[in-house]
Design a protein around this motif. Structure first.
Motif, PDB file in Angstrom:
ATOM      1  N   VAL A 339       0.868  -1.180   0.000  1.00  0.00           N
ATOM      2  CA  VAL A 339       0.000   0.000   0.000  1.00  0.00           C
ATOM      3  C   VAL A 339       0.901   1.225   0.000  1.00  0.00           C
ATOM      4  O   VAL A 339       1.879   1.291   0.758  1.00  0.00           O
ATOM      5  CB  VAL A 339      -0.947   0.038   1.230  1.00  0.00           C
ATOM      6  N   ALA A 340       0.608   2.182  -0.872  1.00  0.00           N
ATOM      7  CA  ALA A 340       1.465   3.372  -0.968  1.00  0.00           C
ATOM      8  C   ALA A 340       0.618   4.602  -1.261  1.00  0.00           C
ATOM      9  O   ALA A 340      -0.493   4.516  -1.778  1.00  0.00           O
ATOM     10  CB  ALA A 340       2.513   3.182  -2.071  1.00  0.00           C
ATOM     11  N   THR A 341       1.180   5.758  -0.891  1.00  0.00           N
ATOM     12  CA  THR A 341       0.548   7.041  -1.198  1.00  0.00           C
ATOM     13  C   THR A 341       1.306   7.691  -2.340  1.00  0.00           C
ATOM     14  O   THR A 341       2.523   7.939  -2.231  1.00  0.00           O
ATOM     15  CB  THR A 341       0.563   7.964   0.033  1.00  0.00           C
ATOM     16  N   LEU A 342       0.613   7.937  -3.442  1.00  0.00           N
ATOM     17  CA  LEU A 342       1.224   8.548  -4.626  1.00  0.00           C
ATOM     18  C   LEU A 342       0.752   9.995  -4.749  1.00  0.00           C
ATOM     19  O   LEU A 342      -0.416  10.300  -4.484  1.00  0.00           O
ATOM     20  CB  LEU A 342       0.835   7.773  -5.882  1.00  0.00           C
ATOM     21  N   GLU A 343       1.678  10.856  -5.144  1.00  0.00           N
ATOM     22  CA  GLU A 343       1.330  12.253  -5.385  1.00  0.00           C
ATOM     23  C   GLU A 343       1.598  12.585  -6.851  1.00  0.00           C
ATOM     24  O   GLU A 343       2.591  12.134  -7.429  1.00  0.00           O
ATOM     25  CB  GLU A 343       2.141  13.185  -4.482  1.00  0.00           C
ATOM     26  N   THR A 344       0.711  13.350  -7.461  1.00  0.00           N
ATOM     27  CA  THR A 344       0.855  13.735  -8.872  1.00  0.00           C
ATOM     28  C   THR A 344       1.302  15.180  -8.983  1.00  0.00           C
ATOM     29  O   THR A 344       1.303  15.932  -7.995  1.00  0.00           O
ATOM     30  CB  THR A 344      -0.469  13.537  -9.623  1.00  0.00           C
ATOM     31  N   ALA A 345       1.681  15.563 -10.188  1.00  0.00           N
ATOM     32  CA  ALA A 345       2.254  16.887 -10.412  1.00  0.00           C
ATOM     33  C   ALA A 345       1.288  18.009 -10.071  1.00  0.00           C
ATOM     34  O   ALA A 345       1.716  19.131  -9.751  1.00  0.00           O
ATOM     35  CB  ALA A 345       2.703  17.004 -11.862  1.00  0.00           C
ATOM     36  N   ASP A 346      -0.010  17.751 -10.107  1.00  0.00           N
ATOM     37  CA  ASP A 346      -0.989  18.799  -9.779  1.00  0.00           C
ATOM     38  C   ASP A 346      -1.299  18.856  -8.290  1.00  0.00           C
ATOM     39  O   ASP A 346      -2.220  19.573  -7.873  1.00  0.00           O
ATOM     40  CB  ASP A 346      -2.281  18.609 -10.572  1.00  0.00           C
ATOM     41  N   GLY A 347      -0.540  18.084  -7.478  1.00  0.00           N
ATOM     42  CA  GLY A 347      -0.693  18.159  -6.030  1.00  0.00           C
ATOM     43  C   GLY A 347      -1.678  17.173  -5.436  1.00  0.00           C
ATOM     44  O   GLY A 347      -1.814  17.104  -4.204  1.00  0.00           O
ATOM     45  N   ASN A 348      -2.349  16.391  -6.232  1.00  0.00           N
ATOM     46  CA  ASN A 348      -3.303  15.414  -5.710  1.00  0.00           C
ATOM     47  C   ASN A 348      -2.581  14.214  -5.114  1.00  0.00           C
ATOM     48  O   ASN A 348      -1.557  13.771  -5.641  1.00  0.00           O
ATOM     49  CB  ASN A 348      -4.257  14.941  -6.808  1.00  0.00           C
ATOM     50  N   GLN A 349      -3.116  13.706  -4.007  1.00  0.00           N
ATOM     51  CA  GLN A 349      -2.563  12.513  -3.371  1.00  0.00           C
ATOM     52  C   GLN A 349      -3.610  11.409  -3.345  1.00  0.00           C
ATOM     53  O   GLN A 349      -4.802  11.668  -3.177  1.00  0.00           O
ATOM     54  CB  GLN A 349      -2.110  12.815  -1.939  1.00  0.00           C
ATOM     55  N   THR A 350      -3.165  10.170  -3.538  1.00  0.00           N
ATOM     56  CA  THR A 350      -4.057   9.018  -3.492  1.00  0.00           C
ATOM     57  C   THR A 350      -3.335   7.859  -2.839  1.00  0.00           C
ATOM     58  O   THR A 350      -2.140   7.651  -3.088  1.00  0.00           O
ATOM     59  CB  THR A 350      -4.544   8.621  -4.906  1.00  0.00           C
ATOM     60  N   THR A 351      -4.036   7.138  -2.002  1.00  0.00           N
ATOM     61  CA  THR A 351      -3.457   5.981  -1.318  1.00  0.00           C
ATOM     62  C   THR A 351      -4.215   4.733  -1.740  1.00  0.00           C
ATOM     63  O   THR A 351      -5.462   4.721  -1.749  1.00  0.00           O
ATOM     64  CB  THR A 351      -3.542   6.140   0.206  1.00  0.00           C
ATOM     65  N   GLY A 352      -3.490   3.679  -2.106  1.00  0.00           N
ATOM     66  CA  GLY A 352      -4.149   2.456  -2.544  1.00  0.00           C
ATOM     67  C   GLY A 352      -3.187   1.294  -2.627  1.00  0.00           C
ATOM     68  O   GLY A 352      -1.970   1.460  -2.483  1.00  0.00           O
ATOM     69  N   PRO A 353      -3.720   0.101  -2.889  1.00  0.00           N
ATOM     70  CA  PRO A 353      -2.877  -1.103  -2.998  1.00  0.00           C
ATOM     71  C   PRO A 353      -2.065  -1.089  -4.284  1.00  0.00           C
ATOM     72  O   PRO A 353      -2.530  -0.615  -5.330  1.00  0.00           O
ATOM     73  CB  PRO A 353      -3.894  -2.244  -2.997  1.00  0.00           C
TER      74      PRO A 353
END
Length: 603
Positions: A339-353
């Motif tokens: 499980v990891a938290t990814l951040e995108t260039a527009d500042g959005n964060q998402t956590t998932g498997p």
């Protein structure tokens, strides 16, 4: 005040373009109809040309003598016709089931499918999403060949069976070939026996199938055999905002090296990028050109409503707060994190498997039988102790299993971690272990990333499907199915992101001509395009005409076939035949309407 996003602007631009195109098409059709009707009423048009709105028909009585001459070996043509009848009735039954189940499927799963768009039912290049305007000459050529041999078959069998012909001709929708026709004398046709009429109705589609087979044989043989894919990774396109787009790397380019390391295919490209140091790399192209590109983790494919909530076109910049700039860096960062938290260039964060995203656990399969969530999607993160990061790791793990083997599965269902012990069954395709899942999506948790934001074009795969020296190694039956669906490949064949419309434009940069046909140069591509579209159009003409619905040939074959069966029973013949043909016709018409308009009406 609302915010206007780039996505909404693109949607508006697309809609405006569609409106403008349709407006121009409709205006052109109206202008043609008014002009042609006015010329007809004033007597300026020749007698052989008749106009009815946008439909123009060209009539002639010429050619009947040639048909009489060709019809002389009547025993041969009748035997040929009988073979066509048997084959046609078999396809007719298949088309009945196909159309019926497609209509039912539209009720059960009304999600819109691009193939079912009403405009895509029309063989009009440019309007049909799968028939590009660039291929219009080859498609029109295929249509003309198909219509001539189809109606010529009807005319020939008319003369074989001594049925008179009133006239023959071609029907046009404005200037676009719509169909050909043979007008048999109705009184003469009515006097012919049932077998003669059946052979005559089946003759058109039989000829279309013959042309399809001949064209594909020529394509599979000397033509595709003279074409080879150039070495490297073919670039089908670069997504907007990607590093490749910023460096003007796009459709028609072929990547042959990274920082001086040779690149021959996708595998060597991944290895070269993994070995390269720094964010900026030197990319060598096929035309001895070099471009410097600053890498980033760019998302080229994303599953709709996937577990990570990341969209196509996003750039992943960090994992659990640690910056990542390359795909290899992303893989290293998630290798030990299920499980990891990814951040995108527009500042959005998402956590998932993080694992292999499976669209559905098959009901009745080994995974479901051993406790898996039947009918639901899952993310598999470990397989018998092996860390699974994405699709490729899961497929590799399955290839190393045997039927009857019991494996431990770690998976996430609706974000919750679960473990299972599954006894594998036998995979009917290759004899390895069978898990019982449907739709193992490419990439990591349903997203595909690369360092440049390019979409690679499967040049060797398409060449292999066409019978050339490609990288294809599949059974002949599957190859034929892929060949037929090439123009719809992005929808019909999972894993293929580009439709194949022939060797057109920049696509020819991915191939070279060798062997005995090398002297023709680019002419080989022209021949290949003509053969491909002639075969494809003739096949579709034949199959469509075998739908058991009047006024198609399938409707006539249904009637004569029903008459043949009813004639052997004591029931009222006329009533029984009419009941069967009308009932089947209504079912087919309703199913076709559901196929074309059901998704729009039900969603």
């Amino acid at each position: 005040m609302g915010t206007v996003t780039q996505s909404s602007l693109q949607e508006r631009s697309f809609l405006l373009t569609m409106v403008d195109t349709l407006t121009l098409v409709l205006a052109g059709v109206l202008a043609y109809s008014l002009g042609a009707t006015a010329l007809d009423r004033r007597g300026y048009l020749p007698a052989f040309l008749k106009v009815s709105g946008p439909i123009t028909t060209l009539h002639t009585k010429r050619g009947r003598a040639a048909l009489d001459w060709l019809a002389r070996p009547k025993r041969f043509w009748r035997a040929f016709g009988n073979i066509g009848v048997g084959f046609g009735l078999f396809i007719l039954a298949g088309m009945f089931l196909t159309v019926l189940f497609s209509g039912i499927s539209s009720l059960q799963q009304p999600e819109a499918n691009p193939i079912q768009e009403p405009k895509n039912a029309l063989v009009i290049p440019g309007l049909n999403d799968f028939l590009p305007l660039a291929a219009a000459p080859e498609i029109i050529f295929g249509l003309l060949v198909g219509m001539i041999v189809h109606e010529g078959g009807h005319g020939l069998l008319c003369r074989v069976e001594d049925i008179d012909i009133d006239s023959m001709g071609v029907a046009l929708f404005t200037i676009i070939p719509l169909g050909a026709f043979v007008e048999p004398d109705e009184e003469s046709r009515a006097k012919a026996d049932r077998g003669a009429q059946t052979r005559m109705f089946a003759a058109g589609v039989t000829n279309n199938f013959v042309i399809t087979a001949l064209a594909f044989l020529l394509l599979f043989g000397p033509v595709a055999g003279s074409i080879q894919a150039v070495g490297g990774v073919a670039v089908g396109g670069a997504l907007p905002g990607s590093p490749a787009a910023d460096a003007s790397l796009g459709e028609g380019d072929v990547i042959t090296g990274i920082n001086g390391t040779e690149v021959t295919n996708q595998s060597t490209l991944r290895d070269a990028l993994g070995d390269a140091d720094g964010r900026t790399v030197a990319v060598s192209l096929h035309e001895d050109e070099t471009k410097r590109i600053q890498r980033s983790v760019f998302v080229t494919v994303a599953v709709l409503d996937g577990p990570l909530g990341i969209d196509r076109g996003d750039t992943i910049t960090s994992v659990n707060g640690t910056a990542v700039h390359t795909v290899s860096g992303l893989v290293d960062a998630v290798e030990n994190r299920t499980v990891a938290t990814l951040e995108t260039a527009d500042g959005n964060q998402t956590t998932g498997p993080i694992g292999a995203y499976v669209s559905r656990v098959a009901e009745g399969g080994p995974f479901a039988d051993d406790g898996g969530p039947a009918g639901e999607s899952v993310v598999i993160t470990r397989f018998d102790g092996t860390r699974i990061i994405g699709q490729s790791q899961l497929l590799d793990a399955l290839e190393g299993t045997d039927p009857g083997e019991t494996v431990d599965i770690e998976a996430y269902v609706d974000g919750e971690r679960r473990t299972y012990s599954v006894t594998l069954e036998e995979n009917p395709r290759d004899g390895t272990g069978f898990l019982g899942v449907v739709g193992i999506q490419p990439g990591i948790s349903g997203i595909v990333v690369n360092d440049f934001g390019i979409q690679s074009y499967p040049a060797e795969t398409y060449l292999g499907i066409l019978g050339g020296n490609g990288d294809l190694d599949i059974p002949l039956g599957q190859q034929i199915i892929l060949l037929i669906t090439l123009p719809l490949a992005s929808v019909a064949a999972p894993g293929l992101t580009f439709n194949f419309a022939g060797f057109l434009g920049p696509i020819t940069d991915f191939y070279t001509v060798t062997g005995p046909l090398a002297g023709l140069g680019g002419g080989v591509f022209v021949v290949a395009n003509l053969l491909f579209w002639t075969a494809w159009v003739n096949l579709n003409l034949a199959v469509f005409n075998l739908i058991p619905l009047f006024p198609l040939d399938g409707g006539h074959l249904l009637r004569t076939g029903t008459e043949s069966i009813v004639a052997r029973t004591p029931v009222n013949k006329r009533w029984a035949v009419r009941t069967v043909t009308v009932s089947v016709g209504l079912v087919m018409f309703g199913s076709l309407m559901l196929m074309l308009f059901g998704p729009q009406l039900l969603t």
